[in-house]
Design a protein around this motif. Structure first.
Motif, PDB file in Angstrom:
ATOM      1  N   VAL A  21       0.834  -1.205   0.000  1.00  0.00           N
ATOM      2  CA  VAL A  21       0.000   0.000   0.000  1.00  0.00           C
ATOM      3  C   VAL A  21       0.869   1.255   0.000  1.00  0.00           C
ATOM      4  CG1 VAL A  21      -1.714   1.306   1.301  1.00  0.00           C
ATOM      5  CG2 VAL A  21      -1.958  -1.161   1.065  1.00  0.00           C
ATOM      6  N   TRP A  24       1.911   1.947  -3.470  1.00  0.00           N
ATOM      7  CA  TRP A  24       0.785   2.416  -4.288  1.00  0.00           C
ATOM      8  C   TRP A  24       0.485   3.879  -4.002  1.00  0.00           C
ATOM      9  CZ3 TRP A  24      -4.314   3.561  -2.410  1.00  0.00           C
ATOM     10  CH2 TRP A  24      -5.230   3.884  -3.421  1.00  0.00           C
ATOM     11  N   VAL A  25       0.410   4.248  -2.717  1.00  0.00           N
ATOM     12  CA  VAL A  25       0.165   5.647  -2.360  1.00  0.00           C
ATOM     13  C   VAL A  25       1.298   6.524  -2.889  1.00  0.00           C
ATOM     14  CG1 VAL A  25      -0.050   7.275  -0.445  1.00  0.00           C
ATOM     15  CG2 VAL A  25      -1.216   5.064  -0.322  1.00  0.00           C
ATOM     16  N   TRP A  81       0.152  -6.803  -5.854  1.00  0.00           N
ATOM     17  CA  TRP A  81      -1.251  -6.375  -5.854  1.00  0.00           C
ATOM     18  C   TRP A  81      -2.105  -7.292  -4.985  1.00  0.00           C
ATOM     19  CZ3 TRP A  81      -0.135  -1.950  -7.107  1.00  0.00           C
ATOM     20  CH2 TRP A  81       0.606  -1.609  -8.237  1.00  0.00           C
ATOM     21  N   MET A  84      -1.708  -6.049  -1.564  1.00  0.00           N
ATOM     22  CA  MET A  84      -2.508  -4.830  -1.412  1.00  0.00           C
ATOM     23  C   MET A  84      -3.988  -5.163  -1.261  1.00  0.00           C
ATOM     24  SD  MET A  84      -2.676  -1.512  -3.927  1.00  0.00           S
ATOM     25  CE  MET A  84      -3.948  -0.263  -3.687  1.00  0.00           C
ATOM     26  N   ARG A  85      -4.457  -6.142  -2.033  1.00  0.00           N
ATOM     27  CA  ARG A  85      -5.861  -6.585  -1.918  1.00  0.00           C
ATOM     28  C   ARG A  85      -6.172  -7.064  -0.501  1.00  0.00           C
ATOM     29  NH1 ARG A  85      -6.341 -12.231  -4.390  1.00  0.00           N
ATOM     30  NH2 ARG A  85      -5.158 -12.563  -2.465  1.00  0.00           N
ATOM     31  N   ALA A 116      -9.100   3.408  -4.771  1.00  0.00           N
ATOM     32  CA  ALA A 116      -8.376   2.153  -4.534  1.00  0.00           C
ATOM     33  C   ALA A 116      -9.105   0.954  -5.142  1.00  0.00           C
ATOM     34  CB  ALA A 116      -8.174   1.942  -3.037  1.00  0.00           C
ATOM     35  N   LEU A 120      -7.547  -1.573  -8.100  1.00  0.00           N
ATOM     36  CA  LEU A 120      -7.276  -2.990  -7.874  1.00  0.00           C
ATOM     37  C   LEU A 120      -8.146  -3.901  -8.733  1.00  0.00           C
ATOM     38  CD1 LEU A 120      -6.645  -3.260  -4.039  1.00  0.00           C
ATOM     39  CD2 LEU A 120      -5.101  -3.981  -5.849  1.00  0.00           C
ATOM     40  N   GLU A 229     -15.502   2.292  -0.190  1.00  0.00           N
ATOM     41  CA  GLU A 229     -14.541   3.151  -0.894  1.00  0.00           C
ATOM     42  C   GLU A 229     -14.320   4.476  -0.175  1.00  0.00           C
ATOM     43  OE1 GLU A 229     -11.768   3.286  -3.718  1.00  0.00           O
ATOM     44  OE2 GLU A 229     -13.364   1.807  -4.013  1.00  0.00           O
ATOM     45  N   LEU A 232     -11.904   4.802   3.617  1.00  0.00           N
ATOM     46  CA  LEU A 232     -10.462   4.564   3.752  1.00  0.00           C
ATOM     47  C   LEU A 232      -9.705   5.745   4.352  1.00  0.00           C
ATOM     48  CD1 LEU A 232      -9.715   2.817   0.345  1.00  0.00           C
ATOM     49  CD2 LEU A 232     -10.572   1.828   2.474  1.00  0.00           C
ATOM     50  N   PRO A 276      -4.089   4.473   3.934  1.00  0.00           N
ATOM     51  CA  PRO A 276      -5.517   4.217   4.171  1.00  0.00           C
ATOM     52  C   PRO A 276      -5.732   3.286   5.355  1.00  0.00           C
ATOM     53  CG  PRO A 276      -4.742   2.977   2.278  1.00  0.00           C
ATOM     54  CD  PRO A 276      -3.628   3.892   2.661  1.00  0.00           C
TER      55      PRO A 276
END
Length: 335
Positions: A21, A24-25, A81, A84-85, A116, A120, A229, A232, A276
């Protein structure tokens, strides 16, 4: 002889999830600036030829983001990923079959702060999109501004992101072989300014361009609601009419992107930071809404299909909200 690896410990799994994460951020907050800086800085080093050659390639390849992009399946299937999921976690739910011989236009709601769930589900295979919808290739639209950044544009296209222009949308929707999905986060950057926990407000009442696009191509509309959504991140209070909201709108008009002042948890503590919260996201894909093709639809025809879309989105929300701890008295609000 088969070699078996011991499963990772829970603490290590959580560290890997947090690390995924973080990257990703970072990619959306800092990577674009880093790519631009690197591209310029290389011109002043002995590696100047790298930037020179990339500039030539960039010119030749400049129309790729509006012509379906260039996905790289190895990157879409990368293990990072999946970590992250599992951080949130993120789940993709199918409520109806999609015909791989046909193209579809999906409306994704809500935008959230950093979208997010959209990333994903449509830009990676972490949630199993290809298994749930075999024969369907997803494309997620993103502001054209981001595809003007060297190196970063290639990173975006590798996941299936395409430019948010009418030409780009038409390229995907009119492909004769079918099996393509164009996902649009309808509320866009402006809706991100209202993204906060428990919010059910969608910027959709006057957003009709995607409906007109679907009618012009005879493409079925598919509503999507991503529960969780908006949960977060927290966001600094910015009620309509406040100086902060006016400043954010002004910056959005100038740059094309919104700048929500968000915060959540940190890396080593849970009181404040830019990561998040670990809160579940469940993205529910509704059933297709048939659309009759017409080259130049009237306003009345667009309004009729738009209202039908609103009704189906509300129905989708009401049918599933109890499963995701949404109070019975809470309903979608369109602005």
């Amino acid at each position: 002889m088969k070699v078996e690896f011991a499963p990772l410990s829970v603490p290590l799994q959580r560290r890997l999830q947090t690390a995924s994460v973080i990257q990703w951020v970072f990619s959306f907050l800092c990577l674009a600036q880093c790519c631009t800086a690197a591209f310029i800085a290389l011109f002043f080093t002995r590696f100047w030829l790298v930037s020179a050659l990339y500039a030539a390639w960039w010119f030749i390849d400049r129309e790729k983001p509006i012509k379906g992009g260039r996905r790289i399946h190895a990157l879409r299937n990368c293990v990072i990923w999946r970590y992250m999921r599992d951080y949130f976690p993120v789940t993709l739910v199918k409520t109806a079959e999609l015909d791989p011989r046909q193209n579809y236009l999906m409306g994704f709601h809500p935008h959230g702060v950093l979208a997010a769930g959209a990333f994903l589900n449509f830009c990676t295979e972490a949630s199993g999109f290809s298994m749930l919808f075999p024969g369907i290739t997803p494309h997620l639209m993103m502001l054209s501004l981001w595809f003007r950044i060297p190196f970063f544009r290639d990173y975006l296209m590798s996941g299936g992101l395409v430019s948010s222009s009418k030409e780009s949308a038409s390229y995907v929707l009119q492909r004769p072989e079918g099996g393509n999905v164009l996902a649009i986060i309808v509320g866009g950057a402006q809706e991100a300014l209202d993204a906060r926990p428990e919010s059910c407000t969608l910027l959709l009442k006057k957003r009709k361009g995607f409906v007109r696009l679907a009618i012009e191509h005879g493409t079925p509309l598919v509503p999507i609601f991503s529960f969780g959504e908006n949960d977060l991140f927290e966001q600094v209070r910015n009620p309509k009419g406040s100086w902060l909201r006016q400043l954010q709108h002004r910056l959005q008009q100038i740059m094309g992107i919104s700048l929500p002042l968000f915060h959540a948890r940190g890396i080593f503590q849970y009181s404040f930071g830019l990561l998040p919260y670990r809160r579940p996201i469940c993205t529910v894909v509704g059933k297709p809404i048939p659309v009759q093709r017409k080259h130049r639809p009237s306003e009345e025809e667009v309004n009729q299909v738009h209202q039908k879309y609103l009704n189906e989105l509300c129905k989708l929300f009401e049918e599933h909200k109890a499963k995701y701890n949404i109070p019975e008295d809470r309903h979608l609000e369109f602005i």
